[in-house]
Design an enzyme around this catalytic site. Structure first.
Site, PDB file in Angstrom:
ATOM      1  N   CYS A  79     -20.592 -15.416   7.811  1.00 24.75           N
ATOM      2  CA  CYS A  79     -21.088 -14.606   8.820  1.00 24.75           C
ATOM      3  C   CYS A  79     -22.221 -15.479   9.711  1.00 24.75           C
ATOM      4  O   CYS A  79     -23.131 -15.433   9.006  1.00 24.75           O
ATOM      5  CB  CYS A  79     -21.496 -13.349   8.201  1.00 24.75           C
ATOM      6  SG  CYS A  79     -22.553 -12.509   9.206  1.00 24.75           S
ATOM      7  N   CYS A  82     -25.327 -13.479  10.306  1.00 21.83           N
ATOM      8  CA  CYS A  82     -26.365 -13.458   8.965  1.00 21.83           C
ATOM      9  C   CYS A  82     -26.873 -14.837   8.887  1.00 21.83           C
ATOM     10  O   CYS A  82     -27.990 -14.769   8.197  1.00 21.83           O
ATOM     11  CB  CYS A  82     -25.129 -13.445   7.920  1.00 21.83           C
ATOM     12  SG  CYS A  82     -24.432 -11.891   7.893  1.00 21.83           S
TER      13      CYS A  82
END
Ligand code: ZN
Length: 160
Positions: A79, A82
């Site tokens: 991600c 993230c």
């Protein structure tokens, strides 16, 4: 990326003494209270870095008994947002030392927790206090935004 020096087990946070290097366990139930290294008596504090949670039993032990509020970052290695937020969380953890604990939960490694908390997108930050979840919010944030999100929700929770 640097590995966190601290680890979690079923009863506490394992931290290395900054003076002698001995591993000490800070119990969840007294996290944030003054404690000292068992070997050399150097004062120890709650970790000033995000700590990875690697299984559901440890997560449950932590959020159910932690004396400090716990901020959980639900993330995954693939991600991008993230990864962008990771250094922001590190900054926040440095400043939050002794006030709340920041943990990272890889939803690929521990999918049952992502399902239990109905995490639909990552990153999601969830705030736990007194054994219950008081807030969760999806989306990447700057360090300043993370701080104000947590502070606002802890204030609201303690006023309720
Ligand atoms: Zn020591």
């Amino acid at each position: 990326m640097a590995m966190s020096a601290s680890k979690l087990d079923r009863s506490g946070v394992l931290v290395a003494c900054p003076s002698c290097g001995k591993t000490n366990r800070l119990r969840y139930s007294t996290l944030g209270s003054a404690s000292r290294c068992g070997a050399c008596q150097t004062p120890l504090s709650a970790p000033a870095e995000p700590v990875e949670v690697t299984d559901a039993a440890t997560f449950d032990a932590l959020v159910s008994s932690s004396a400090l509020p716990v901020v959980v970052d639900f993330w995954a290695p693939w991600c991008g947002p993230c990864r962008m937020m990771a250094p922001e969380l590190e900054k926040v953890a440095q400043d939050a030392m002794g006030q709340w604990l920041i943990v990272k939960l890889n939803t690929d490694a521990v999918p049952e927790l992502g399902e239990r908390f109905r995490i639909r997108s990552i990153p999601t930050l969830a705030i736990f206090q007194g054994g219950r979840q008081i807030h969760s919010a999806a989306g990447a944030r700057s360090a300043a935004d993370i701080r104000s999100l947590v502070a606002a929700n802890l204030a609201r929770s303690s006023a309720a």
